[in-house]
Design an enzyme around this catalytic site. Structure first.
Site, PDB file in Angstrom:
ATOM      1  N   HIS A 180       0.832  -1.199   0.000  1.00 31.41           N
ATOM      2  CA  HIS A 180       0.000   0.000   0.000  1.00 31.41           C
ATOM      3  C   HIS A 180       0.873   1.258   0.000  1.00 31.41           C
ATOM      4  O   HIS A 180       1.721   1.428   0.860  1.00 31.41           O
ATOM      5  CB  HIS A 180      -0.920   0.016   1.229  1.00 31.41           C
TER       6      HIS A 180
ATOM      7  N   PRO B  82      -3.524   0.784  18.959  1.00 32.79           N
ATOM      8  CA  PRO B  82      -3.305   0.280  17.599  1.00 32.79           C
ATOM      9  C   PRO B  82      -3.489   1.301  16.469  1.00 32.79           C
ATOM     10  O   PRO B  82      -3.237   0.982  15.311  1.00 32.79           O
ATOM     11  CB  PRO B  82      -4.350  -0.835  17.473  1.00 32.79           C
TER      12      PRO B  82
ATOM     13  N   TYR C 155       4.059   6.976   9.735  1.00 33.07           N
ATOM     14  CA  TYR C 155       3.248   5.805   9.413  1.00 33.07           C
ATOM     15  C   TYR C 155       4.078   4.713   8.731  1.00 33.07           C
ATOM     16  O   TYR C 155       3.934   3.530   9.044  1.00 33.07           O
ATOM     17  CB  TYR C 155       2.052   6.201   8.529  1.00 33.07           C
TER      18      TYR C 155
ATOM     19  N   LYS D  77       1.556   0.345  15.049  1.00 34.11           N
ATOM     20  CA  LYS D  77       2.972   0.307  15.415  1.00 34.11           C
ATOM     21  C   LYS D  77       3.386  -0.862  16.314  1.00 34.11           C
ATOM     22  O   LYS D  77       4.579  -1.142  16.450  1.00 34.11           O
ATOM     23  CB  LYS D  77       3.359   1.615  16.124  1.00 34.11           C
TER      24      LYS D  77
ATOM     25  N   TYR E 257      -9.081   5.418   7.899  1.00 27.42           N
ATOM     26  CA  TYR E 257      -9.170   5.781   9.320  1.00 27.42           C
ATOM     27  C   TYR E 257     -10.213   6.898   9.419  1.00 27.42           C
ATOM     28  O   TYR E 257     -10.004   7.980   8.872  1.00 27.42           O
ATOM     29  CB  TYR E 257      -7.837   6.308   9.851  1.00 27.42           C
TER      30      TYR E 257
HETATM   31  C1  PHB Z   1      -5.469  -4.232  11.241  1.00 23.56           C
HETATM   32  O1  PHB Z   1      -5.549  -4.517  10.047  1.00 23.56           O
HETATM   33  O2  PHB Z   1      -5.753  -5.051  12.125  1.00 23.56           O
HETATM   34  C2  PHB Z   1      -5.015  -2.872  11.613  1.00 23.56           C
HETATM   35  C3  PHB Z   1      -4.604  -1.997  10.617  1.00 23.56           C
HETATM   36  C4  PHB Z   1      -4.192  -0.728  10.950  1.00 23.56           C
HETATM   37  C5  PHB Z   1      -4.187  -0.321  12.265  1.00 23.56           C
HETATM   38  C6  PHB Z   1      -4.582  -1.200  13.264  1.00 23.56           C
HETATM   39  C7  PHB Z   1      -5.000  -2.483  12.932  1.00 23.56           C
HETATM   40  O3  PHB Z   1      -3.800   0.936  12.557  1.00 23.56           O
END
Ligand code: PHB
Ligand code: APR
Length: 397
Positions: A75, A296, A388, A300, A204
């Site tokens: 990505h 989460p 990120y 990270k 997000y």
């Molecule tokens: C996930 O795919 O579980 C996931 C992806 C991004 C995040 C947290 C969890 O920031």
């Protein structure tokens, strides 16, 4: 009591322990992993899914990158949905070509377990009452029980890779550790479903009803999350309720194209920031979740575990190849520099994107304004992007 011997005793067969074990094994350094759970339990845990380039390279270095390279999704960006406004964070453009890899921790774990088995390196599953001893002496050892028998494992060093609830950190006297912690007043309700992702990148979403995240594991499997109160019960969430709430929190166009389906897994995880300092106690080193937890939101947790592993591996390599024991006491300092940067970013992403019920109107506006500043400014988007994709690994000297 039966006695065993190894060079590096590793407590915990999560991603930290398995990756460290694989790197050391490939370098000719003997390891033995002690894991409390069964292999199926370890393989079955569903966790994060975004790998930074540093971790991707480390997995390749460990010789376990084949399936990730074949099946993982690269990505080059992600999306922020801010009260309906969609902002693209172009990771590639903002970081000089860096990307992240979408590949589940479950898959990373499975690949590492398979590689360890092929390598013939030893893992003792269902090891009970694992306890590290003599960390401050020249005779470190670990005791444990297996099938009713008590064992003593003599070793040069102990790697505490046993997660947040493990025994390693808890074996360090309280006066030798300083703990930094923040518990957030909410959790994430996550579901896994065999549905096509709502968007080709992760989304997000900040919304007045709370945060939502649209993630994925593959082109046919999705992982979606909703912010819920810390004391929420998963039983209160039927699949229908989850999908309805997710639609509500997504921008209209995404909500309309969301494909729903039965959940394969559904669980609630609390959010916490935590760091224990130092990450070393004599001959024992804390690695990954054993030393630190991040919420989460910045993806990270797993990546920080990988950078700890890289640091410890590189130091141990110098110890065994060149006798550079002076580097051992640098482990914590080197790790913590990167750990705190990731703690800050994870805290910031969490603060910006979640709903805080205790925030007054002024705090609310300040957060909105801070976010608007970051996404409207190229410097701001660059800051988000470089964090990120993952800050560089720290050199050990
Ligand atoms: C996930 O795919 O579980 C996931 C992806 C991004 C995040 C947290 C969890 O920031
Ligand atoms: N004895 C032996 N093994 C133990 C003990 C113990 N007393 N306590 C815990 N373990 C094992 C757990 O069963 C688990 O398999 O240690 C392992 C720790 O693994 P994780 O919790 O996955 O921690 P870590 O390997 O550091 O992984 C990093 O990053 O994305 C985040 O939280 C996510 O697990 C992920 C972490």
């Amino acid at each position: 009591m039966k006695t065993l011997k190894t060079q590096v005793a590793i407590i915990g067969a999560g991603p930290s322990g398995l990756l460290l074990g694989q790197l050391l094994h490939n370098a000719g350094i003997d390891t033995l992993i002690l894991e409390r759970q069964t292999p199926d339990y370890v393989r079955g845990r569903i966790r994060a899914g975004v790998l930074e380039q540093g971790m991707v390279e480390l997995l390749r270095q460990a010789g376990v990158g084949q399936r990730m390279d074949a099946e993982g999704l690269v990505h080059g960006g992600f999306e922020l949905a801010l009260e309906g406004r969609r902002v693209h964070i172009d990771l590639r453009a903002m970081t000089g070509g860096k990307t992240v890899m979408i590949y589940g921790q479950t898959d990373v774990t499975r690949d590492l377990m398979a590689a360890r088995q092929i390598a013939g390196a030893m893992t003792i599953y269902e090891a009970q009452n694992v306890v590290p001893h003599g960390m401050k002496t020249d005779e470190a050892f670990v005791t444990f029980e297996k099938d009713g028998e008590t064992y003593r494992l003599d070793c040069d060093y102990i790697a505490g890779c046993d997660g947040f609830h493990g025994v390693a950190r808890q074996s360090i006297p309280a006066e030798s550790l300083k703990v930094f912690e923040r518990v957030y007043p909410f959790g994430w309700l996550g579901i896994l479903a065999d549905t096509p992702p709502v968007h080709d990148e992760l989304v997000y979403a900040r919304h007045e009803r709370g945060f939502a995240l649209c993630s994925m594991r593959s082109a046919t499997r999705t992982r979606y999350y909703l912010q819920v109160p810390a004391d929420e019960q998963v039983e209160n969430w039927s699949d229908q309720r989850f999908w309805d709430e997710l639609k509500c929190r997504l921008p209209g166009a995404l909500a309309e194209s969301l494909v729903t389906g039965p959940s394969i897994e559904k669980s609630i995880a609390p959010l916490r920031s935590f760091v224990a300092e130092p990450m070393q106690y004599g001959r024992m080193f804390l690695v990954g979740d054993a030393a630190h937890i991040v919420p989460p939101t910045g993806a990270k947790g797993l990546n920080l575990a990988a950078s700890d592993v890289s640091t410890l591996f590189n130091i141990l390599l110098k110890v065994y190849r060149e006798g550079r024991v002076d580097l051992l006491e640098k482990y914590s300092e080197v790790c913590l520099r990167r750990v705190w940067k990731a703690e800050r970013f994870s805290w910031w992403m969490t603060s910006m994107l979640h709903r805080f019920d205790d925030h007054d109107a002024f705090s609310q506006r300040i957060t909105e304004s801070e976010l608007a500043y970051f996404v409207d400014s190229e410097a701001g988007r660059k800051t988000i992007a470089e964090n990120y994709v993952g800050l560089p690994y720290e050199a050990i000297e």
